[in-house]
Design an enzyme around this catalytic site. Structure first.
Site, PDB file in Angstrom:
ATOM      1  CG  HIS A   1      82.276 106.181   8.381  1.00  0.00           C
ATOM      2  ND1 HIS A   1      83.475 106.355   7.730  1.00  0.00           N
ATOM      3  CD2 HIS A   1      81.361 106.956   7.717  1.00  0.00           C
ATOM      4  CE1 HIS A   1      83.291 107.191   6.708  1.00  0.00           C
ATOM      5  NE2 HIS A   1      82.028 107.574   6.688  1.00  0.00           N
TER       6      HIS A   1
ATOM      7  CG  ASP B   1      89.399 103.327   8.538  1.00  0.00           C
ATOM      8  OD1 ASP B   1      89.746 102.170   8.854  1.00  0.00           O
ATOM      9  OD2 ASP B   1      89.254 104.241   9.379  1.00  0.00           O
ATOM     10  CG  ASP B   2      86.369 105.456   4.501  1.00  0.00           C
ATOM     11  OD1 ASP B   2      85.795 105.159   5.558  1.00  0.00           O
ATOM     12  OD2 ASP B   2      86.863 106.578   4.291  1.00  0.00           O
TER      13      ASP B   2
END
Length: 317
Positions: free
Chosen positions: A133, A13-14
């Site tokens: 998110h 992620d991110d």
């Protein structure tokens, strides 16, 4: 080759948060430790991330962001999804404004659509999957809009963050247990919505109990054990079914599908990265490097091979 027992998507992620996080994620991918990434298109290094994904042929989806930094849409000036400074309300702030009834879902929809379009501009194709998110995509009301946007764009896969036996993970601090409990409640209530829009997700989700300092080789094995123990029959009777295409549904055997959510990388430096407000403590934490090192540990990679766990991406389902 023998059939794998588990098809595991390990999602970093991110992606896009900063160049250091990006490079760490790429190094993790090239080491065979992750198999998929989720891009923050409003992050300051999103373009850098998209270029890396193209260069190394990294399967990539959209990490829809409604809680951190600046919006992508230019239509949202004075908006209920933004604070007085023009930033999103934050992880808990977004939830508080939503709970107060002051959040306009029409503005959520505008921003989600803008992020999908921005993703396509950066990457050159539609996201192979789309999640949220800080798990915003399963929140009440938001999940309806999120599902409609996925359906309209033809994005098939998402994440349903319900982790087996999470309630028994007493090693987690109380504030994390409380947050995770609410995330799972929201996720459970999202299942009917996602089903109704024809959206799919893996049979098993993992990652809430293995974040940061809690990621270790034994804890990863413990979590992955739930995927290994799951049978096809369990998956079929579970609300977490990943609907297969007609030609595979008739097969007598298919592997269990699972997603492991991870956040590896080289920690952000102060004032470098983020989504418009600078990097947060999470991204600057040494936990990011700890995750990178643990995921790349030869013991973990050997465990995958030994147990018949095949790393793949959503586009491989």
């Amino acid at each position: 080759m023998p059939q794998p027992k588990v098809k595991l998507v390990v999602t970093g992620d991110d992606f896009g948060y900063c160049e250091r996080r990006n490079q760490g994620i790429v190094d993790c991918f090239r080491a065979g430790a992750i198999s998929n990434v989720s891009l923050l298109v409003n992050a300051v290094s999103a373009k850098h991330a998209a270029e890396l994904a193209k260069r190394y042929h990294i399967p990539i989806g959209l990490h829809a962001n409604l809680s951190e930094g600046l919006p992508v849409s230019q239509e949202l000036k004075a908006s209920t999804i933004l604070n007085k400074d023009g930033f999103f309300h934050g992880k808990m702030g977004f939830r508080e404004v939503l709970q107060s009834g002051q959040l306009k879902m029409s503005e959520v929809e505008v921003e989600l659509r803008a992020q999908v379009n921005r993703f396509c501009e950066l990457v050159g194709h539609m996201p192979y999957h789309m999640d949220g998110h800080q798990h915003v995509h399963v929140l009440p009301e938001v999940r309806e809009v999120f599902a409609q946007v996925l359906s309209d764009f033809g994005i098939t896969y998402t994440r349903v963050p319900i982790e087996p036996d999470l309630k028994f993970c007493s090693f987690l601090p109380s504030h994390l247990r409380d947050f995770n409990t609410q995330v799972e409640k929201d996720a459970l209530e999202s299942i009917e919505v996602f089903h109704r829009h024809g959206i799919r997700w893996p049979d098993v989700y993992l990652g809430l109990s293995t974040m940061g300092k809690n990621m270790s080789v034994p804890n990863l094995k413990r979590a992955l054990g739930f995927a290994l123990e799951a049978s096809l029959d369990d998956a079929v009777t579970s609300p977490l079914i990943l609907t297969q295409s007609d030609d595979t549904a008739t097969d007598s055997y298919r592997p269990v599908t699972a997603e492991l959510m991870v956040h590896p990388g080289y920690p952000s430096q102060p004032h470098q990265g983020g989504c418009g407000e600078g990097p947060d403590d999470f991204s600057q934490s040494a936990d990011r490097l700890h995750e990178l090192n643990t995921l790349s540990d030869p013991l973990v990679l050997h465990y995958y091979r030994q147990q018949g766990i095949h790393l793949c991406a959503f586009k491989d389902f």
